[in-house]
Design an enzyme around this catalytic site. Structure first.
Site, mmCIF file in Angstrom:
data_model
loop_
_atom_site.group_PDB
_atom_site.id
_atom_site.type_symbol
_atom_site.label_atom_id
_atom_site.label_comp_id
_atom_site.label_asym_id
_atom_site.label_seq_id
_atom_site.Cartn_x
_atom_site.Cartn_y
_atom_site.Cartn_z
ATOM 1 N N GLU A 173 4.960 -5.009 6.934
ATOM 2 C CA GLU A 173 4.246 -3.930 7.631
ATOM 3 C C GLU A 173 4.767 -3.711 9.047
ATOM 4 O OE1 GLU A 173 2.822 -6.303 5.775
ATOM 5 O OE2 GLU A 173 1.057 -5.543 4.715
ATOM 6 N N ALA A 213 0.869 -1.176 0.000
ATOM 7 C CA ALA A 213 0.000 0.000 0.000
ATOM 8 C C ALA A 213 0.903 1.223 0.000
ATOM 9 C CB ALA A 213 -0.883 -0.022 1.237
ATOM 10 N N GLY A 235 0.608 -4.945 0.923
ATOM 11 C CA GLY A 235 -0.617 -5.001 0.120
ATOM 12 C C GLY A 235 -0.393 -5.636 -1.246
ATOM 13 N N GLU A 288 -0.662 -9.211 -0.635
ATOM 14 C CA GLU A 288 -2.083 -9.460 -0.335
ATOM 15 C C GLU A 288 -2.935 -9.419 -1.605
ATOM 16 O OE1 GLU A 288 -1.969 -6.325 2.634
ATOM 17 O OE2 GLU A 288 -2.387 -7.775 4.214
HETATM 18 C C1 HXC Z 1 5.020 4.382 -1.396
HETATM 19 C C2 HXC Z 1 6.902 3.406 -2.276
HETATM 20 C C3 HXC Z 1 6.550 2.166 -1.698
HETATM 21 C C4 HXC Z 1 5.340 2.106 -0.941
HETATM 22 C C5 HXC Z 1 8.406 1.918 -2.756
HETATM 23 N N1 HXC Z 1 8.055 3.204 -2.923
HETATM 24 N N2 HXC Z 1 7.523 1.280 -2.022
HETATM 25 N N3 HXC Z 1 6.135 4.487 -2.111
HETATM 26 N N4 HXC Z 1 4.625 3.232 -0.807
HETATM 27 N N5 HXC Z 1 4.911 0.970 -0.390
HETATM 28 C C6 HXC Z 1 8.753 4.254 -3.659
HETATM 29 C C7 HXC Z 1 9.978 4.743 -2.911
HETATM 30 O O1 HXC Z 1 9.620 5.703 -1.939
HETATM 31 C C8 HXC Z 1 10.799 5.337 -4.025
HETATM 32 O O2 HXC Z 1 10.262 6.601 -4.364
HETATM 33 C C9 HXC Z 1 10.506 4.407 -5.194
HETATM 34 O O3 HXC Z 1 9.276 3.729 -4.876
HETATM 35 C C10 HXC Z 1 11.593 3.350 -5.373
HETATM 36 O O4 HXC Z 1 11.766 2.682 -4.140
HETATM 37 P P1 HXC Z 1 13.191 2.466 -3.457
HETATM 38 O O5 HXC Z 1 12.954 2.215 -2.014
HETATM 39 O O6 HXC Z 1 14.137 3.591 -3.807
HETATM 40 O O7 HXC Z 1 13.685 1.140 -4.193
HETATM 41 P P2 HXC Z 1 14.664 0.014 -3.644
HETATM 42 O O8 HXC Z 1 15.800 0.632 -2.900
HETATM 43 O O9 HXC Z 1 14.966 -0.861 -4.799
HETATM 44 O O10 HXC Z 1 13.814 -0.802 -2.560
HETATM 45 C C11 HXC Z 1 12.676 -1.533 -2.975
HETATM 46 C C12 HXC Z 1 11.823 -1.914 -1.735
HETATM 47 C C13 HXC Z 1 11.504 -0.669 -0.907
HETATM 48 C C14 HXC Z 1 12.592 -2.963 -0.903
HETATM 49 C C15 HXC Z 1 10.558 -2.596 -2.279
HETATM 50 O O11 HXC Z 1 10.991 0.327 -1.771
HETATM 51 C C16 HXC Z 1 10.529 -0.895 0.213
HETATM 52 O O12 HXC Z 1 10.893 -1.437 1.248
HETATM 53 N N6 HXC Z 1 9.289 -0.433 0.021
HETATM 54 C C17 HXC Z 1 8.265 -0.489 1.055
HETATM 55 C C18 HXC Z 1 7.734 -1.905 1.225
HETATM 56 C C19 HXC Z 1 6.688 -1.963 2.311
HETATM 57 O O13 HXC Z 1 6.967 -1.642 3.478
HETATM 58 N N7 HXC Z 1 5.468 -2.347 1.978
HETATM 59 C C20 HXC Z 1 4.352 -2.451 2.910
HETATM 60 C C21 HXC Z 1 3.549 -1.180 2.873
HETATM 61 S S1 HXC Z 1 2.228 -1.158 4.068
HETATM 62 P P3 HXC Z 1 11.167 7.927 -4.376
HETATM 63 O O14 HXC Z 1 10.192 9.025 -4.663
HETATM 64 O O15 HXC Z 1 11.842 8.016 -3.052
HETATM 65 O O16 HXC Z 1 12.151 7.677 -5.490
HETATM 66 C C22 HXC Z 1 1.029 -2.104 3.350
HETATM 67 C C23 HXC Z 1 -0.254 -2.261 4.138
HETATM 68 C C24 HXC Z 1 -1.322 -2.975 3.367
HETATM 69 O O17 HXC Z 1 1.164 -2.612 2.305
HETATM 70 C C25 HXC Z 1 -2.663 -2.905 4.050
HETATM 71 C C26 HXC Z 1 -3.673 -2.125 3.295
HETATM 72 C C27 HXC Z 1 -5.071 -2.101 3.900
#
Ligand code: HXC
Length: 258
Positions: free
Chosen positions: A132, A65, A109, A112
């Site tokens: 998360e 998400a 997400g 999911e």
């Molecule tokens: C918003 C995101 C994002 C996310 C990545 N980006 N994941 N933006 N939400 N979930 C954005 C980054 O901010 C960055 O933007 C660009 O995408 C590239 O990501 P990087 O981090 O620079 O890439 P990399 O170093 O290759 O790392 C990849 C990654 C990492 C390991 C996937 O991006 C990451 O850990 N992302 C978050 C994963 C996460 O925690 N997901 C769970 C979310 S909570 P900029 O602008 O900085 O270049 C969830 C709840 C669901 O999902 C429930 C819903 C009801």
């Protein structure tokens, strides 16, 4: 219809929906999930569509998400909007079969969403996880529920408590994905699988999907009865007569969804 965050193509009775927020690794925001819900409802209505594929990019199916959209929200905001509850229901209420074609990250997400599809075919580059917990929250779209049903309590608990990623090989071993294929052939493999499904009677496909999903919701005896009644009902269809006649006449069946 023109979409901003997804690309939809229909070819040979297969709809391919590509998540398309490359700058955010396909992070799922309200706009994208809203468009996805509309596209899936359209596919369900569109008589040309008999199977659906949801996919992302080579780097990410979806990295979760959208954290930037969520970060400032309050409990009241989340509760009153039932954050992603409506979109989740729209995805799982799609009647036609949906295959998730996953390459790269399927996190939070994103994992999911893949699990809400009917099955997952993964590229050897796929990485699944529920990170998360690293954000001070927990899954909210099935990560504690569907993942547990897919891979069992021990692995689901570990994944959810540590946030570690599972690679494609482990995901196949654990039963999360049906198959792992080389990244370069992912879309060809998924297209050909979708094509095989599209050639069947759509009534059978929808009934199979409903019956398999019942296995999660009912005791075995009820599920078996539900399956048997659906099976019996199929003897009132033209496709049953055609399918069995084609077998006996040693030819390919021509199903008409009747
Ligand atoms: C918003 C995101 C994002 C996310 C990545 N980006 N994941 N933006 N939400 N979930 C954005 C980054 O901010 C960055 O933007 C660009 O995408 C590239 O990501 P990087 O981090 O620079 O890439 P990399 O170093 O290759 O790392 C990849 C990654 C990492 C390991 C996937 O991006 C990451 O850990 N992302 C978050 C994963 C996460 O925690 N997901 C769970 C979310 S909570 P900029 O602008 O900085 O270049 C969830 C709840 C669901 O999902 C429930 C819903 C009801």
């Amino acid at each position: 219809m023109a979409y901003e965050t997804i690309i939809v193509e229909v070819e040979d009775h297969v709809a391919t929906i590509k998540l398309n927020r490359p700058d955010a690794l396909n992070a799922l925001n309200s706009h994208l999930l809203g468009e996805l819900s509309v596209a899936l409802a359209d596919c369900d209505k569109n008589e040309k569509v008999r199977c659906i594929i949801i996919t992302g990019s080579a780097k990410a199916f979806a990295a979760g998400a959208d954290i930037k959209e969520m970060s400032d929200k309050s409990y009241v905001d989340m509760f009153m909007s039932d954050f992603f509850g409506g979109e989740g229901n729209a995805i799982i209420s799609t009647r036609k079969p949906i295959i998730a074609a996953v390459a790269g990250y399927a996190l939070g997400g994103g994992c999911e969403l893949a699990m809400m599809c009917d099955f997952i075919i993964a590229a050897d580059t796929a990485k699944f996880g529920q990170p998360e917990i690293n954000l001070g929250v927990m899954p909210g779209l099935g990560g504690t529920q569907r993942l547990t049903r897919y891979v069992g309590k021990s692995k689901a608990m570990e994944m959810n408590l540590t946030g570690r990623f599972m690679d494609a090989e482990e995901a196949e071993r654990a039963g999360l994905v049906s198959r792992v294929v080389p990244a370069k052939s992912l879309m060809d493999e998924v297209q050909s699988t979708a094509q095989k499904i599209a050639e069947k009677s759509l009534m059978s496909s929808i009934a199979v999907k409903e019956a398999v999903n019942r296995a999660y919701e009912t005791p075995l005896s009820e599920g078996l009865l539900y399956e048997r009644r659906l099976f019996h009902a199929m003897f009132n269809t033209e496709d049953q007569k055609e399918g069995m006649a084609a077998f006996m006449e040693k030819r390919t069946a021509q199903f008409r969804d009747r």
